[in-house]
Design a protein around this motif. Structure first.
Motif, PDB file in Angstrom:
ATOM      1  N   HIS A  17       1.119  -0.847   0.107  1.00  0.00           N
ATOM      2  CA  HIS A  17      -0.074   0.111  -0.474  1.00  0.00           C
ATOM      3  C   HIS A  17       0.927   1.018   0.039  1.00  0.00           C
ATOM      4  CE1 HIS A  17      -3.925  -1.743   0.090  1.00  0.00           C
ATOM      5  NE2 HIS A  17      -3.751  -2.655   1.225  1.00  0.00           N
ATOM      6  N   THR A  18       1.871   1.414   0.978  1.00  0.00           N
ATOM      7  CA  THR A  18       2.884   2.891   0.837  1.00  0.00           C
ATOM      8  C   THR A  18       3.260   2.391  -0.447  1.00  0.00           C
ATOM      9  OG1 THR A  18       4.954   0.875   1.366  1.00  0.00           O
ATOM     10  CG2 THR A  18       3.444   2.467   2.575  1.00  0.00           C
ATOM     11  N   VAL A  19       3.537   1.449  -1.563  1.00  0.00           N
ATOM     12  CA  VAL A  19       4.692   1.855  -2.931  1.00  0.00           C
ATOM     13  C   VAL A  19       3.295   1.866  -3.903  1.00  0.00           C
ATOM     14  CG1 VAL A  19       4.991   0.509  -4.346  1.00  0.00           C
ATOM     15  CG2 VAL A  19       6.315  -0.245  -2.490  1.00  0.00           C
ATOM     16  N   LEU A  20       1.843   2.235  -3.163  1.00  0.00           N
ATOM     17  CA  LEU A  20       0.858   2.272  -4.417  1.00  0.00           C
ATOM     18  C   LEU A  20       0.432   4.257  -4.073  1.00  0.00           C
ATOM     19  CD1 LEU A  20      -1.521  -1.068  -4.726  1.00  0.00           C
ATOM     20  CD2 LEU A  20      -0.307   0.329  -6.591  1.00  0.00           C
ATOM     21  N   ARG A  21       0.699   4.101  -2.194  1.00  0.00           N
ATOM     22  CA  ARG A  21       0.352   5.024  -2.377  1.00  0.00           C
ATOM     23  C   ARG A  21       1.471   6.416  -2.780  1.00  0.00           C
ATOM     24  NH1 ARG A  21       2.249   5.665   3.380  1.00  0.00           N
ATOM     25  NH2 ARG A  21       4.044   6.082   2.242  1.00  0.00           N
ATOM     26  N   ASP A  22       2.317   6.422  -2.856  1.00  0.00           N
ATOM     27  CA  ASP A  22       4.214   6.984  -3.302  1.00  0.00           C
ATOM     28  C   ASP A  22       3.132   7.269  -4.920  1.00  0.00           C
ATOM     29  OD1 ASP A  22       4.312   7.241  -0.927  1.00  0.00           O
ATOM     30  OD2 ASP A  22       5.643   5.768  -0.808  1.00  0.00           O
ATOM     31  N   ARG A  23       3.414   6.248  -5.224  1.00  0.00           N
ATOM     32  CA  ARG A  23       3.117   6.417  -7.459  1.00  0.00           C
ATOM     33  C   ARG A  23       1.978   6.974  -7.390  1.00  0.00           C
ATOM     34  NH1 ARG A  23       3.012   0.216  -9.255  1.00  0.00           N
ATOM     35  NH2 ARG A  23       5.193   0.591  -8.612  1.00  0.00           N
ATOM     36  N   PHE A  24       0.551   6.729  -7.373  1.00  0.00           N
ATOM     37  CA  PHE A  24      -0.498   7.837  -7.317  1.00  0.00           C
ATOM     38  C   PHE A  24       0.236   8.656  -7.270  1.00  0.00           C
ATOM     39  CE2 PHE A  24      -3.191   3.120  -6.909  1.00  0.00           C
ATOM     40  CZ  PHE A  24      -2.829   2.442  -8.428  1.00  0.00           C
ATOM     41  N   ALA A  25       0.077   8.851  -5.938  1.00  0.00           N
ATOM     42  CA  ALA A  25       0.659  10.670  -5.804  1.00  0.00           C
ATOM     43  C   ALA A  25       1.660  11.806  -5.983  1.00  0.00           C
ATOM     44  CB  ALA A  25       1.333  10.257  -3.872  1.00  0.00           C
ATOM     45  N   ARG A  26       2.839  10.689  -6.742  1.00  0.00           N
ATOM     46  CA  ARG A  26       3.738  11.161  -7.569  1.00  0.00           C
ATOM     47  C   ARG A  26       3.180  11.948  -9.488  1.00  0.00           C
ATOM     48  NH1 ARG A  26       6.866   8.107  -5.256  1.00  0.00           N
ATOM     49  NH2 ARG A  26       7.049   6.309  -7.241  1.00  0.00           N
ATOM     50  N   GLU A  95      -5.133   5.470   3.535  1.00  0.00           N
ATOM     51  CA  GLU A  95      -5.865   5.116   4.203  1.00  0.00           C
ATOM     52  C   GLU A  95      -5.596   3.580   4.868  1.00  0.00           C
ATOM     53  OE1 GLU A  95     -10.632   4.530   4.522  1.00  0.00           O
ATOM     54  OE2 GLU A  95      -9.991   6.263   3.850  1.00  0.00           O
ATOM     55  N   ALA A  96      -5.570   2.871   3.849  1.00  0.00           N
ATOM     56  CA  ALA A  96      -4.874   1.732   3.949  1.00  0.00           C
ATOM     57  C   ALA A  96      -3.716   1.043   4.615  1.00  0.00           C
ATOM     58  CB  ALA A  96      -4.952   0.239   2.726  1.00  0.00           C
ATOM     59  N   SER A  97      -2.983   2.013   4.124  1.00  0.00           N
ATOM     60  CA  SER A  97      -1.785   1.970   5.274  1.00  0.00           C
ATOM     61  C   SER A  97      -1.861   3.046   5.710  1.00  0.00           C
ATOM     62  CB  SER A  97      -0.499   2.543   4.200  1.00  0.00           C
ATOM     63  OG  SER A  97      -0.233   2.684   2.882  1.00  0.00           O
ATOM     64  N   TRP A 130      -9.040  -8.882  10.329  1.00  0.00           N
ATOM     65  CA  TRP A 130      -9.423  -8.711   9.865  1.00  0.00           C
ATOM     66  C   TRP A 130     -10.316  -6.806   9.511  1.00  0.00           C
ATOM     67  CZ3 TRP A 130      -9.932 -12.084   6.182  1.00  0.00           C
ATOM     68  CH2 TRP A 130      -9.142 -13.218   6.503  1.00  0.00           C
ATOM     69  N   GLU A 131     -10.413  -6.856  10.759  1.00  0.00           N
ATOM     70  CA  GLU A 131     -10.936  -5.097  10.714  1.00  0.00           C
ATOM     71  C   GLU A 131      -9.706  -4.362   9.716  1.00  0.00           C
ATOM     72  OE1 GLU A 131     -13.294  -2.033  11.282  1.00  0.00           O
ATOM     73  OE2 GLU A 131     -13.204  -4.279  11.627  1.00  0.00           O
ATOM     74  N   ALA A 132      -8.500  -4.324   9.565  1.00  0.00           N
ATOM     75  CA  ALA A 132      -7.620  -3.949   8.714  1.00  0.00           C
ATOM     76  C   ALA A 132      -7.836  -4.728   7.318  1.00  0.00           C
ATOM     77  CB  ALA A 132      -5.858  -4.206   9.126  1.00  0.00           C
ATOM     78  N   MET A 133      -7.768  -5.550   7.051  1.00  0.00           N
ATOM     79  CA  MET A 133      -8.167  -6.337   5.874  1.00  0.00           C
ATOM     80  C   MET A 133      -9.484  -5.668   5.153  1.00  0.00           C
ATOM     81  SD  MET A 133      -4.525  -7.388   5.206  1.00  0.00           S
ATOM     82  CE  MET A 133      -4.768  -8.509   4.194  1.00  0.00           C
ATOM     83  N   ARG A 134     -10.356  -6.189   5.581  1.00  0.00           N
ATOM     84  CA  ARG A 134     -11.465  -5.839   5.213  1.00  0.00           C
ATOM     85  C   ARG A 134     -11.378  -4.846   5.028  1.00  0.00           C
ATOM     86  NH1 ARG A 134     -14.863  -6.929   9.810  1.00  0.00           N
ATOM     87  NH2 ARG A 134     -14.323  -8.735   9.652  1.00  0.00           N
ATOM     88  N   ASN A 135     -11.790  -3.891   5.317  1.00  0.00           N
ATOM     89  CA  ASN A 135     -11.917  -2.295   5.189  1.00  0.00           C
ATOM     90  C   ASN A 135     -11.014  -1.603   4.396  1.00  0.00           C
ATOM     91  OD1 ASN A 135     -14.252  -2.724   6.734  1.00  0.00           O
ATOM     92  ND2 ASN A 135     -13.842  -2.211   8.231  1.00  0.00           N
ATOM     93  N   SER A 136      -9.431  -1.993   3.337  1.00  0.00           N
ATOM     94  CA  SER A 136      -9.057  -1.544   2.799  1.00  0.00           C
ATOM     95  C   SER A 136      -9.470  -1.842   1.165  1.00  0.00           C
ATOM     96  CB  SER A 136      -7.892  -2.613   3.392  1.00  0.00           C
ATOM     97  OG  SER A 136      -7.230  -1.871   4.435  1.00  0.00           O
ATOM     98  N   VAL A 137      -8.533  -0.923   0.863  1.00  0.00           N
ATOM     99  CA  VAL A 137      -8.848  -1.312  -0.621  1.00  0.00           C
ATOM    100  C   VAL A 137      -8.261  -2.604  -1.558  1.00  0.00           C
ATOM    101  CG1 VAL A 137      -6.615   0.929  -1.396  1.00  0.00           C
ATOM    102  CG2 VAL A 137      -8.473  -0.018  -3.225  1.00  0.00           C
TER     103      VAL A 137
END
Length: 189
Positions: A17-26, A95-97, A130-137
């Motif tokens: 998620h941090t890789v994707l967060r940074d990629r999309f933000a860039r 948010e997922a991170s 499961w709370e973290a995994m279920r409610n994340s993109v």
């Protein structure tokens, strides 16, 4: 045993998620800056006289034609930017991170000195996982393997760096690459 797997998956998913967060933000920042620069150029050129435009080309009309064409391309880029919504995707992965980080904190809080978790904590840890995994993109399926490989390389590189703190990272990366390649080829021969 299950808590150990869940902790490992949370770490891996956080990394993805941090890789994707940074990629999309860039990407979003690049498009926004490009659109801003184009807007400034188009606004400034709207008030430019023929004399100024002849500095760019012999014919001011050619320059105006190019500016019109590029303004249409810029408009198309802005519509495309709204459609792909890189800023929104970056926010979803941020948010997922954050959710993964909070879950990892709970796991670390309950981990013993022997790096295991007490059986009486398993329900809380399972619910946290499961709370973290279920409610994340979701991680896009087509990127999963590449992101997992990147995470595993990061983990191995970190271990190597702990053992060799003075060694340049690029040397450790090369060593990791070659040792992994030798292992992979050796198994298939």
């Amino acid at each position: 045993m299950e808590s150990s797997r869940q902790f490992r998956v949370l770490n891996q998913t956080l990394s993805m998620h941090t890789v994707l967060r940074d990629r999309f933000a860039r990407r979003a920042l690049f498009v926004e800056l490009l659109l801003l620069a184009c807007s400034v150029v188009f606004c400034a050129s709207a008030f430019a006289s023929d004399q100024v435009l002849t500095l760019l080309s012999r014919s001011p009309e050619n320059v105006r034609y190019l500016l019109r064409a590029f303004s249409v391309l810029t408009f198309m880029l802005s519509v495309l930017s709204l459609k792909v919504d890189w800023r929104g995707k970056a926010a979803s992965h941020r948010e997922a991170s954050e959710k993964m980080s909070r879950a990892i904190t709970v796991f670390r809080k309950h981990r013993g000195e022997d790096q295991t978790w007490a059986p009486e904590c398993s329900q809380e840890l399972d619910a946290t996982y499961w709370e973290a995994m279920r409610n994340s993109v979701a991680i896009p399926e087509r990127l999963f393997v590449k992101l997992k490989a990147r995470h595993l390389r990061k983990v191995e590189l970190s271990k190597m760096l702990d053992l060799n703190p003075g060694c340049p990272v690029v040397v450790l990366q090369a060593r990791l690459f070659w040792s992994s390649l030798k292992r992979a080829l050796g198994r298939n021969l």
